[in-house]
Design a protein around this motif. Structure first.
Motif, PDB file in Angstrom:
ATOM      1  N   LYS A  43      46.075 -21.445 -22.608  1.00  0.00           N
ATOM      2  CA  LYS A  43      47.322 -20.947 -23.209  1.00  0.00           C
ATOM      3  C   LYS A  43      47.042 -20.400 -24.610  1.00  0.00           C
ATOM      4  O   LYS A  43      47.468 -19.316 -24.958  1.00  0.00           O
ATOM      5  CB  LYS A  43      48.359 -22.080 -23.256  1.00  0.00           C
ATOM      6  N   GLU A  44      46.317 -21.188 -25.430  1.00  0.00           N
ATOM      7  CA  GLU A  44      45.924 -20.756 -26.767  1.00  0.00           C
ATOM      8  C   GLU A  44      44.911 -21.727 -27.359  1.00  0.00           C
ATOM      9  O   GLU A  44      44.704 -22.813 -26.842  1.00  0.00           O
ATOM     10  CB  GLU A  44      47.123 -20.594 -27.689  1.00  0.00           C
ATOM     11  N   SER A  84      39.511 -28.551 -33.582  1.00  0.00           N
ATOM     12  CA  SER A  84      39.603 -27.481 -32.589  1.00  0.00           C
ATOM     13  C   SER A  84      40.301 -28.012 -31.344  1.00  0.00           C
ATOM     14  O   SER A  84      39.854 -28.984 -30.741  1.00  0.00           O
ATOM     15  CB  SER A  84      38.207 -26.975 -32.219  1.00  0.00           C
ATOM     16  N   VAL A  85      41.411 -27.369 -30.977  1.00  0.00           N
ATOM     17  CA  VAL A  85      42.216 -27.802 -29.834  1.00  0.00           C
ATOM     18  C   VAL A  85      42.411 -26.615 -28.893  1.00  0.00           C
ATOM     19  O   VAL A  85      42.870 -25.548 -29.310  1.00  0.00           O
ATOM     20  CB  VAL A  85      43.588 -28.350 -30.287  1.00  0.00           C
ATOM     21  N   ILE A  86      42.064 -26.821 -27.631  1.00  0.00           N
ATOM     22  CA  ILE A  86      42.254 -25.807 -26.599  1.00  0.00           C
ATOM     23  C   ILE A  86      43.477 -26.227 -25.787  1.00  0.00           C
ATOM     24  O   ILE A  86      43.453 -27.266 -25.124  1.00  0.00           O
ATOM     25  CB  ILE A  86      41.022 -25.705 -25.685  1.00  0.00           C
ATOM     26  N   ALA A  87      44.541 -25.440 -25.841  1.00  0.00           N
ATOM     27  CA  ALA A  87      45.754 -25.753 -25.092  1.00  0.00           C
ATOM     28  C   ALA A  87      45.659 -25.130 -23.706  1.00  0.00           C
ATOM     29  O   ALA A  87      45.525 -23.915 -23.571  1.00  0.00           O
ATOM     30  CB  ALA A  87      46.987 -25.241 -25.830  1.00  0.00           C
ATOM     31  N   VAL A  88      45.691 -25.991 -22.684  1.00  0.00           N
ATOM     32  CA  VAL A  88      45.671 -25.527 -21.299  1.00  0.00           C
ATOM     33  C   VAL A  88      47.022 -25.849 -20.669  1.00  0.00           C
ATOM     34  O   VAL A  88      47.684 -26.810 -21.060  1.00  0.00           O
ATOM     35  CB  VAL A  88      44.513 -26.157 -20.489  1.00  0.00           C
ATOM     36  N   GLY A  94      46.649 -30.398 -24.943  1.00  0.00           N
ATOM     37  CA  GLY A  94      45.677 -29.939 -25.920  1.00  0.00           C
ATOM     38  C   GLY A  94      44.384 -30.715 -25.749  1.00  0.00           C
ATOM     39  O   GLY A  94      44.384 -31.945 -25.761  1.00  0.00           O
ATOM     40  N   LEU A  95      43.279 -30.015 -25.554  1.00  0.00           N
ATOM     41  CA  LEU A  95      41.967 -30.641 -25.403  1.00  0.00           C
ATOM     42  C   LEU A  95      41.203 -30.477 -26.714  1.00  0.00           C
ATOM     43  O   LEU A  95      40.803 -29.365 -27.066  1.00  0.00           O
ATOM     44  CB  LEU A  95      41.198 -29.986 -24.245  1.00  0.00           C
ATOM     45  N   ALA A  96      41.042 -31.566 -27.438  1.00  0.00           N
ATOM     46  CA  ALA A  96      40.331 -31.523 -28.718  1.00  0.00           C
ATOM     47  C   ALA A  96      38.834 -31.534 -28.446  1.00  0.00           C
ATOM     48  O   ALA A  96      38.339 -32.363 -27.671  1.00  0.00           O
ATOM     49  CB  ALA A  96      40.730 -32.710 -29.587  1.00  0.00           C
ATOM     50  N   VAL A  97      38.118 -30.598 -29.066  1.00  0.00           N
ATOM     51  CA  VAL A  97      36.672 -30.473 -28.884  1.00  0.00           C
ATOM     52  C   VAL A  97      35.993 -30.438 -30.244  1.00  0.00           C
ATOM     53  O   VAL A  97      36.639 -30.225 -31.268  1.00  0.00           O
ATOM     54  CB  VAL A  97      36.319 -29.217 -28.054  1.00  0.00           C
ATOM     55  N   ASP A  98      34.678 -30.635 -30.236  1.00  0.00           N
ATOM     56  CA  ASP A  98      33.940 -30.677 -31.489  1.00  0.00           C
ATOM     57  C   ASP A  98      33.811 -29.298 -32.134  1.00  0.00           C
ATOM     58  O   ASP A  98      34.037 -29.124 -33.321  1.00  0.00           O
ATOM     59  CB  ASP A  98      32.546 -31.282 -31.260  1.00  0.00           C
ATOM     60  N   ARG A  99      33.422 -28.308 -31.317  1.00  0.00           N
ATOM     61  CA  ARG A  99      33.159 -26.983 -31.884  1.00  0.00           C
ATOM     62  C   ARG A  99      33.343 -25.920 -30.815  1.00  0.00           C
ATOM     63  O   ARG A  99      32.872 -26.064 -29.691  1.00  0.00           O
ATOM     64  CB  ARG A  99      31.725 -26.935 -32.404  1.00  0.00           C
TER      65      ARG A  99
END
Length: 176
Positions: free
Chosen positions: A49-50, A103-107, A115-120
């Motif tokens: 999504k973003e 860093s958060v990847i919204a799916v 929101g999937l929080a990732v390291d980098r």
């Protein structure tokens, strides 16, 4: 300058007479990123999504929920749960949130957003799905969420693993 005949024809002294064609990308667009343990993964761009980079204090911790969840984040008036993706996949190292931005990847799938929080985050890259192989030597905690992997470096046995965001969203692991 506009009266210069070279300007009107689009050809100047420094331009070659032939046109250079742009190459069309091979494969599909994916987002590449790392989790805290240093493992690299990818998600198809169509399932994202973003991508957000909020400061950690914007993620509100919620008591008595799964330890995989860091809390909630307000995204333009919508409350979105944020999870440590590495921990969800069974990594022993928790995400370091002691930094200026997370860093958060919204799916999203069928009105469920996570929101999937990732390291980098590495960035976007065109990857050929025809080169995806069945994942090998994968921990049982990761296997249900993989579509496959690309072999990046055979000598170092380095892989880029392709995640299935719908399987992650629909997992029963969130209820734990």
């Amino acid at each position: 300058m506009v009266g210069n005949p070279d300007f009107l024809t689009g050809r100047g002294q420094d331009q070659a007479p032939e046109f250079q064609e742009l190459e069309s990308p091979e494969g599909e667009l994916h987002l590449r990123f790392y989790v805290a343990s240093g493992n690299e993964f990818a998600l198809p761009a169509t399932g994202i999504k973003e991508v957000l980079s909020p400061p950690p204090d914007r993620i509100t911790p919620i008591p008595n929920v799964s330890p995989l969840l860091l809390g909630t984040l307000n995204v333009r008036g919508r409350v979105v749960w944020v999870a440590d993706l590495g921990q969800f996949l069974g990594d022993p190292m928790p995400l370091n949130t002691d930094k200026p931005e997370v860093s958060v990847i919204a799916v999203e799938d069928q009105d469920i957003m996570l929101g999937l929080a990732v390291d980098r985050i590495v960035g976007m890259e065109w990857l050929d799905l025809d080169e995806v192989q069945a994942a090998t030597n994968v921990p049982d905690s990761v296997a249900p969420f993989l579509r496959g992997e690309w072999l990046l470096d055979e000598q170092d046995n380095k892989h880029l693993r392709l995640l299935d965001q719908v399987a992650i969203l629909r997992s029963a692991r969130w209820a734990a």
